[in-house]
Write an enzyme that holds these catalytic residues in place. Structure first.
Site, PDB file in Angstrom:
ATOM      1  N   LYS A   1       0.931  -1.244   0.241  1.00 16.45           N
ATOM      2  CA  LYS A   1      -0.119  -0.005   0.033  1.00 16.45           C
ATOM      3  C   LYS A   1       0.748   1.395   0.005  1.00 16.45           C
ATOM      4  O   LYS A   1       0.719   2.088  -0.678  1.00 16.45           O
ATOM      5  CB  LYS A   1      -0.992  -0.022   1.318  1.00 16.45           C
ATOM      6  CG  LYS A   1      -1.930  -1.071   1.229  1.00 16.45           C
ATOM      7  CD  LYS A   1      -2.937  -0.767   2.291  1.00 16.45           C
ATOM      8  CE  LYS A   1      -2.312  -0.813   3.870  1.00 16.45           C
ATOM      9  NZ  LYS A   1      -1.844  -2.279   4.104  1.00 16.45           N
TER      10      LYS A   1
ATOM     11  N   ARG B   1      -9.517   0.828   8.715  1.00 22.05           N
ATOM     12  CA  ARG B   1      -9.190  -0.333   8.749  1.00 22.05           C
ATOM     13  C   ARG B   1     -10.049  -1.134   9.769  1.00 22.05           C
ATOM     14  O   ARG B   1      -9.943  -2.401  10.059  1.00 22.05           O
ATOM     15  CB  ARG B   1      -7.833  -0.435   9.720  1.00 22.05           C
ATOM     16  CG  ARG B   1      -6.452  -0.921   8.972  1.00 22.05           C
ATOM     17  CD  ARG B   1      -5.331  -0.412   9.734  1.00 22.05           C
ATOM     18  NE  ARG B   1      -4.113  -1.308   9.613  1.00 22.05           N
ATOM     19  CZ  ARG B   1      -3.174  -0.780   8.856  1.00 22.05           C
ATOM     20  NH1 ARG B   1      -2.910   0.597   8.553  1.00 22.05           N
ATOM     21  NH2 ARG B   1      -1.896  -1.462   9.158  1.00 22.05           N
TER      22      ARG B   1
ATOM     23  N   ARG C   1      11.542  -6.879   5.432  1.00 22.66           N
ATOM     24  CA  ARG C   1      11.174  -5.404   5.108  1.00 22.66           C
ATOM     25  C   ARG C   1      12.278  -4.447   5.904  1.00 22.66           C
ATOM     26  O   ARG C   1      12.296  -4.521   7.283  1.00 22.66           O
ATOM     27  CB  ARG C   1       9.741  -5.009   5.313  1.00 22.66           C
ATOM     28  CG  ARG C   1       9.431  -3.668   5.100  1.00 22.66           C
ATOM     29  CD  ARG C   1       8.079  -3.423   4.719  1.00 22.66           C
ATOM     30  NE  ARG C   1       7.286  -3.224   5.760  1.00 22.66           N
ATOM     31  CZ  ARG C   1       5.763  -3.174   5.930  1.00 22.66           C
ATOM     32  NH1 ARG C   1       5.362  -2.768   4.773  1.00 22.66           N
ATOM     33  NH2 ARG C   1       5.254  -2.927   7.153  1.00 22.66           N
TER      34      ARG C   1
ATOM     35  N   ARG D   1      11.154  -2.078  10.848  1.00 20.16           N
ATOM     36  CA  ARG D   1      10.231  -1.597  11.899  1.00 20.16           C
ATOM     37  C   ARG D   1      10.152  -2.621  13.186  1.00 20.16           C
ATOM     38  O   ARG D   1       9.783  -3.830  12.887  1.00 20.16           O
ATOM     39  CB  ARG D   1       8.779  -1.178  11.165  1.00 20.16           C
ATOM     40  CG  ARG D   1       8.654  -0.313  10.152  1.00 20.16           C
ATOM     41  CD  ARG D   1       7.408  -0.069   9.614  1.00 20.16           C
ATOM     42  NE  ARG D   1       6.330  -0.755   9.970  1.00 20.16           N
ATOM     43  CZ  ARG D   1       5.143  -0.692   9.636  1.00 20.16           C
ATOM     44  NH1 ARG D   1       5.042  -0.151   8.356  1.00 20.16           N
ATOM     45  NH2 ARG D   1       4.066  -1.118  10.129  1.00 20.16           N
TER      46      ARG D   1
ATOM     47  N   ARG E   1      -0.388  -9.171  13.771  1.00 22.28           N
ATOM     48  CA  ARG E   1      -1.128  -8.065  12.626  1.00 22.28           C
ATOM     49  C   ARG E   1      -1.739  -8.570  11.533  1.00 22.28           C
ATOM     50  O   ARG E   1      -2.790  -8.093  10.950  1.00 22.28           O
ATOM     51  CB  ARG E   1       0.088  -6.964  12.031  1.00 22.28           C
ATOM     52  CG  ARG E   1       0.730  -6.159  13.179  1.00 22.28           C
ATOM     53  CD  ARG E   1       2.293  -5.610  12.585  1.00 22.28           C
ATOM     54  NE  ARG E   1       1.906  -4.991  11.327  1.00 22.28           N
ATOM     55  CZ  ARG E   1       3.006  -4.672  10.383  1.00 22.28           C
ATOM     56  NH1 ARG E   1       3.983  -5.362  10.570  1.00 22.28           N
ATOM     57  NH2 ARG E   1       2.493  -3.788   9.309  1.00 22.28           N
TER      58      ARG E   1
HETATM   59  P1  AMP Z   1       0.868   0.459   8.806  1.00 15.93           P
HETATM   60  O1  AMP Z   1       2.189   1.108   8.620  1.00 15.93           O
HETATM   61  O2  AMP Z   1      -0.102   0.822   7.981  1.00 15.93           O
HETATM   62  O3  AMP Z   1       1.183  -1.102   9.025  1.00 15.93           O
HETATM   63  O4  AMP Z   1       0.519   0.697  10.344  1.00 15.93           O
HETATM   64  C1  AMP Z   1       1.394   0.470  11.677  1.00 15.93           C
HETATM   65  C2  AMP Z   1       0.600   0.156  12.853  1.00 15.93           C
HETATM   66  O5  AMP Z   1      -0.159   1.807  12.785  1.00 15.93           O
HETATM   67  C3  AMP Z   1      -0.654  -0.508  12.710  1.00 15.93           C
HETATM   68  O6  AMP Z   1      -0.075  -1.941  12.955  1.00 15.93           O
HETATM   69  C4  AMP Z   1      -1.538  -0.059  13.866  1.00 15.93           C
HETATM   70  O7  AMP Z   1      -0.882  -0.310  15.299  1.00 15.93           O
HETATM   71  C5  AMP Z   1      -1.257   1.579  13.494  1.00 15.93           C
HETATM   72  N1  AMP Z   1      -2.534   1.805  12.629  1.00 15.93           N
HETATM   73  C6  AMP Z   1      -2.273   2.375  11.272  1.00 15.93           C
HETATM   74  N2  AMP Z   1      -3.156   2.622  10.643  1.00 15.93           N
HETATM   75  C7  AMP Z   1      -4.335   2.283  11.508  1.00 15.93           C
HETATM   76  C8  AMP Z   1      -5.737   2.614  11.596  1.00 15.93           C
HETATM   77  N3  AMP Z   1      -6.455   2.943  10.316  1.00 15.93           N
HETATM   78  N4  AMP Z   1      -6.351   2.220  12.975  1.00 15.93           N
HETATM   79  C9  AMP Z   1      -5.854   1.873  13.554  1.00 15.93           C
HETATM   80  N5  AMP Z   1      -4.374   1.545  13.851  1.00 15.93           N
HETATM   81  C10 AMP Z   1      -3.656   1.919  12.832  1.00 15.93           C
END
Ligand code: AMP
Length: 214
Positions: free
Chosen positions: A13, A88, A127, A160, A171
């Protein structure tokens, strides 16, 4: 044009949103990047999000929705956007529809980047991300030219904390339980388009841009 990108962690994404936003002149709003920025800077938002992120859990809806709506409101009236990692949950999707509706807008498309679970696990565990510009690399499939350094800006690459094997499984579980119901929500609303995320980065980008204009 108002779009969101749906897909599991590791589906691509972030990479695709960066390319599409540049090519189409859209603002790129990435919830995960905003949270990570908050954590790095030690802001109130970052402190709140950190324990959830470390466990691979979602940050509570009210915090996340508030953060994204604030970002959307800060854009010029005629500026389109591409959301990456938001919504999400069903609550977030409904809150987004309400917030846009109140401003006389509506989401045009939800693009689903499809990738198998085996491929997701392989990608996430290899990653590495640039600390400075967030560009993603993969130790196996797309390593940087100089080990540990970003090709784009020379920034330091790091893994990360939530890409560690223990958290990746959580996740993916959270994604499957809380985010996959959004697929039928957007399908029913006639907004869902699917893209094969297992092709090369450029092929996915072409299919995605074609899907946006569909
Ligand atoms: P990502 O980089 O999109 O994988 O997001 C990393 C982390 O941020 C996720 O595992 C969640 O803990 C938090 N996060 C990101 N986007 C959301 C969302 N829309 N709702 C809730 N938590 C989020």
């Amino acid at each position: 044009m108002y779009f969101t990108l749906l897909g599991a962690p590791g589906a691509g994404k972030g990479t695709q949103a960066a390319t599409a936003s540049q090519r189409l002149g859209l603002a790129h709003i990435a919830s995960g990047d905003l949270f990570r920025e908050g954590v790095e800077k030690g802001t109130e938002l970052g402190l709140l999000a950190k324990p959830y992120m470390e466990k691979g859990l979602l940050v509570p809806d009210e915090v996340t929705v508030g953060m994204i709506v604030e970002r959307i409101e800060a854009l010029n009236h005629d500026q389109g956007f591409i959301l990456d990692g938001f919504p999400r949950t069903m609550e977030q999707a409904q809150a987004l529809d309400r917030a846009l509706g109140e401003r006389g807008k509506a989401l045009d498309r939800a693009v689903y980047i499809e990738v198998s679970t085996e491929e997701l696990v392989r990608r996430l565990s290899g990653r590495w991300i640039c600390r400075n510009c967030q560009a993603p690399y993969n130790a196996v499939s797309s390593p940087p030219r100089v080990p540990g350094k970003c090709d784009r800006c020379g920034g330091e690459l790091y893994q990360r904390p939530d890409d560690k094997v223990e958290t990746v499984g959580k996740r993916l579980e959270v994604y499957s339980a809380q985010t996959t119901p959004l697929l039928s929500y957007y399908r029913k609303g006639g907004k869902l388009v699917g893209v094969n995320g297992e092709q090369g980065v450029n092929e996915v980008a072409e299919e995605l841009i074609a899907a946006l204009h569909h």
